[in-house]
Design an enzyme around this catalytic site. Sequence first.
Site, PDB file in Angstrom:
ATOM      1  N   LYS A 182       9.607  42.464  19.545  1.00 26.37           N
ATOM      2  CA  LYS A 182      10.332  42.960  18.366  1.00 26.37           C
ATOM      3  C   LYS A 182      11.797  43.187  18.740  1.00 26.37           C
ATOM      4  CE  LYS A 182      11.401  46.745  16.334  1.00 26.37           C
ATOM      5  NZ  LYS A 182      12.734  46.291  15.859  1.00 26.37           N
ATOM      6  N   GLU A 257      12.851  51.954  29.547  1.00 29.05           N
ATOM      7  CA  GLU A 257      14.218  51.984  30.086  1.00 29.05           C
ATOM      8  C   GLU A 257      15.075  52.645  29.011  1.00 29.05           C
ATOM      9  OE1 GLU A 257      17.506  51.695  30.286  1.00 29.05           O
ATOM     10  OE2 GLU A 257      17.889  49.632  30.934  1.00 29.05           O
ATOM     11  N   CYS A 291      23.342  50.588  28.940  1.00 34.53           N
ATOM     12  CA  CYS A 291      22.448  51.676  29.356  1.00 34.53           C
ATOM     13  C   CYS A 291      22.922  52.312  30.659  1.00 34.53           C
ATOM     14  CB  CYS A 291      21.027  51.165  29.484  1.00 34.53           C
ATOM     15  SG  CYS A 291      20.901  49.674  30.456  1.00 34.53           S
ATOM     16  N   GLU A 389      24.097  60.781  25.838  1.00 32.79           N
ATOM     17  CA  GLU A 389      24.477  59.368  25.886  1.00 32.79           C
ATOM     18  C   GLU A 389      25.239  59.005  24.609  1.00 32.79           C
ATOM     19  OE1 GLU A 389      21.419  56.195  25.598  1.00 32.79           O
ATOM     20  OE2 GLU A 389      22.355  55.405  27.415  1.00 32.79           O
TER      21      GLU A 389
HETATM   22  P1  NAI Z   1      16.507  52.873  19.135  1.00 36.58           P
HETATM   23  O1  NAI Z   1      15.888  53.427  20.351  1.00 36.58           O
HETATM   24  O2  NAI Z   1      16.165  53.492  17.823  1.00 36.58           O
HETATM   25  O3  NAI Z   1      16.164  51.297  19.012  1.00 36.58           O
HETATM   26  C1  NAI Z   1      15.723  50.472  20.060  1.00 36.58           C
HETATM   27  C2  NAI Z   1      14.539  49.632  19.578  1.00 36.58           C
HETATM   28  O4  NAI Z   1      13.452  50.493  19.259  1.00 36.58           O
HETATM   29  C3  NAI Z   1      14.812  48.831  18.300  1.00 36.58           C
HETATM   30  O5  NAI Z   1      14.142  47.601  18.377  1.00 36.58           O
HETATM   31  C4  NAI Z   1      14.197  49.698  17.221  1.00 36.58           C
HETATM   32  O6  NAI Z   1      13.841  48.995  16.060  1.00 36.58           O
HETATM   33  C5  NAI Z   1      12.977  50.233  17.939  1.00 36.58           C
HETATM   34  N1  NAI Z   1      12.420  51.468  17.389  1.00 36.58           N
HETATM   35  C6  NAI Z   1      13.082  52.484  16.763  1.00 36.58           C
HETATM   36  N2  NAI Z   1      12.225  53.446  16.396  1.00 36.58           N
HETATM   37  C7  NAI Z   1      10.991  53.062  16.799  1.00 36.58           C
HETATM   38  C8  NAI Z   1       9.686  53.646  16.702  1.00 36.58           C
HETATM   39  N3  NAI Z   1       9.484  54.823  16.120  1.00 36.58           N
HETATM   40  N4  NAI Z   1       8.646  52.964  17.240  1.00 36.58           N
HETATM   41  C9  NAI Z   1       8.830  51.781  17.843  1.00 36.58           C
HETATM   42  N5  NAI Z   1      10.032  51.177  17.949  1.00 36.58           N
HETATM   43  C10 NAI Z   1      11.104  51.804  17.434  1.00 36.58           C
HETATM   44  O7  NAI Z   1      18.077  52.875  19.349  1.00 36.58           O
HETATM   45  P2  NAI Z   1      19.232  52.944  18.223  1.00 36.58           P
HETATM   46  O8  NAI Z   1      18.828  53.898  17.139  1.00 36.58           O
HETATM   47  O9  NAI Z   1      19.574  51.562  17.834  1.00 36.58           O
HETATM   48  O10 NAI Z   1      20.437  53.565  19.077  1.00 36.58           O
HETATM   49  C11 NAI Z   1      20.553  54.980  19.229  1.00 36.58           C
HETATM   50  C12 NAI Z   1      20.980  55.331  20.619  1.00 36.58           C
HETATM   51  O11 NAI Z   1      20.002  54.906  21.544  1.00 36.58           O
HETATM   52  C13 NAI Z   1      22.258  54.681  21.128  1.00 36.58           C
HETATM   53  O12 NAI Z   1      23.393  55.361  20.693  1.00 36.58           O
HETATM   54  C14 NAI Z   1      22.063  54.758  22.613  1.00 36.58           C
HETATM   55  O13 NAI Z   1      22.438  56.034  23.080  1.00 36.58           O
HETATM   56  C15 NAI Z   1      20.583  54.597  22.789  1.00 36.58           C
HETATM   57  N6  NAI Z   1      20.234  53.208  23.166  1.00 36.58           N
HETATM   58  C16 NAI Z   1      19.935  52.945  24.478  1.00 36.58           C
HETATM   59  C17 NAI Z   1      19.691  51.654  24.874  1.00 36.58           C
HETATM   60  C18 NAI Z   1      19.381  51.305  26.293  1.00 36.58           C
HETATM   61  O14 NAI Z   1      19.697  50.204  26.739  1.00 36.58           O
HETATM   62  N7  NAI Z   1      18.722  52.148  27.046  1.00 36.58           N
HETATM   63  C19 NAI Z   1      19.776  50.529  23.941  1.00 36.58           C
HETATM   64  C20 NAI Z   1      20.031  50.925  22.574  1.00 36.58           C
HETATM   65  C21 NAI Z   1      20.265  52.215  22.242  1.00 36.58           C
END
Ligand code: NAI
Length: 493
Positions: A182, A257, A291, A389
């Site tokens: 996904k 991660e 990240c 973050e």
């Molecule tokens: P997110 O964690 O919500 O999204 C990442 C993935 O998880 C996307 O594919 C999203 O559709 C999916 N997702 C979201 N809610 C879910 C759920 N309840 N169950 C299963 N999958 C789910 O990240 P978002 O909202 O785009 O960004 C918010 C913050 O997260 C950023 O500001 C950053 O701090 C952090 N982040 C960290 C990343 C990393 O590489 N560790 C990458 C992206 C965001």
Amino acid sequence: MASEAKVSVRRYHLYINGEWVGSSSGRFIPVMDPSTEEIIAEVPDANEKDVNRAVAAAKAAFDSGAWHETTAQERGRILFRLAERVRKEAGMLAELEARNSGKPIVEAEYDINDVATCFEYYGGLATKVLGHVNPVPDNALSLSLREPIGVAAQIIPWNYPLLMAAWKLAPAIAAGCTCILKPAEQTPLTALEFANWLPEAGLPPGVVNIITGYGESAGAPLVLHPDVNKIAFTGSATVGKIIVKAAADTVKRVTLELGGKSPNIFFADADFESAIDGALFGVFINQGEVCSAGSRILVEKPIYTKFVEAMAAKAKTIRLGPPLERETKMGPLVSKDQYDRVRSYQEVGKKEAKLAAGGGRAASMPKGYYVEPTIFYDVDNSARIAQEEIFGPVAAVIPFANEAEAIRIANDTPYGLAAAVWSRDIFKTFRVVKAIRAGIVWVNHMQPTYVEAPWGGYKQSGFGRELGPSGIEEYLETKQVHINLNEQPIGWY
Ligand code: NAI
Ligand code: MG
């Protein structure tokens, strides 16, 4: 359908069981170019029904049929064919990635090269998964066999879209698993283009399925599905915690991660020019949407003032611009949401610390989600901008007095993904390397990432390791086999 009128907007489908299919809801999610704020594509808004179809396909492909008979050699060849195709289409993929994510084209080209390298690496590793003979004290042969974990759900973020897909798909295919990927709702396009090449590379239907949709409606049902054996997730700590809880009921294997607040530590004896470059690169590459961003910059007091001034002066010369221009060093943030989040942290920072550079929207860009590279200094490590973050080009510079204080501040965070140490003193440097609680520590550099070396975090940055030999381990189970070589009854009763 109403949206059929928007002729210039490319419409994509879900990839399930080797076919392009619509979602059961018939709804679509708009996909943006964050530099123009225009819609460039639409992807299906998948829900639980679509997830169920994809999981059924992945389970059927795992349990029987062509994939079951596919040898490790053949899985390796499939991965090499995918790598070759990615290299052939690198120009198209890099351009699409840059347009959709906002990252500069030159960075996108590096990413696509890394995608191909990742498929090559795991193509080679497919035939190097080894079991063991266990030295049991009996007339028996005891074996440990390595077997694929089964159906893997892979949920990825928007900052390195196709690269995150590669880090997850390549080891899973090498191990013999089947997958439901996904992509992030913001950046699904390169993964969907990539799916076009799966059949010709030799992947049977159902081995890789791609579901586009929002986290709550498409990600969450994947995590709950009883036929999914493993979840690999990269994204926010908030969602990582939700996933661990949701996966508990069916005892899924989980790897996470979750980013961090990584310290980039500069001692006074570091090479000054390299240090300034390293501080900027560490936190501003990919607009800071990394990240492992070195978002806490710890500087030893004797060089502190000069360091902040030099960093700020150079940050002001960073070229912001459209992602597709080759001179661009910083593009827009990925989305309006991320822009709002980073803008709000810029305002928080102004209350918590002193501003050396940036601090607002990039006035030079009339449209798009551009923010200025921003540097705060005299930041206390307990400040929100030092603890939370931000995931954007916002640096928190923190002074320290000595080695012990640097270590204390560096480790004073709930996260532990990465760190870097800059110094010419190997004794001090290696003491700090040992003392840092993080999964990745760079010395006199920050961010170089290689498929050959393990990637992952300590503490709340997650668990499990991607890349390197550990990357495939996360997709394998161990089966102990005991073969009795005595041809007599046990004779116990
Ligand atoms: P997110 O964690 O919500 O999204 C990442 C993935 O998880 C996307 O594919 C999203 O559709 C999916 N997702 C979201 N809610 C879910 C759920 N309840 N169950 C299963 N999958 C789910 O990240 P978002 O909202 O785009 O960004 C918010 C913050 O997260 C950023 O500001 C950053 O701090 C952090 N982040 C960290 C990343 C990393 O590489 N560790 C990458 C992206 C965001
Ligand atoms: Mg989210």
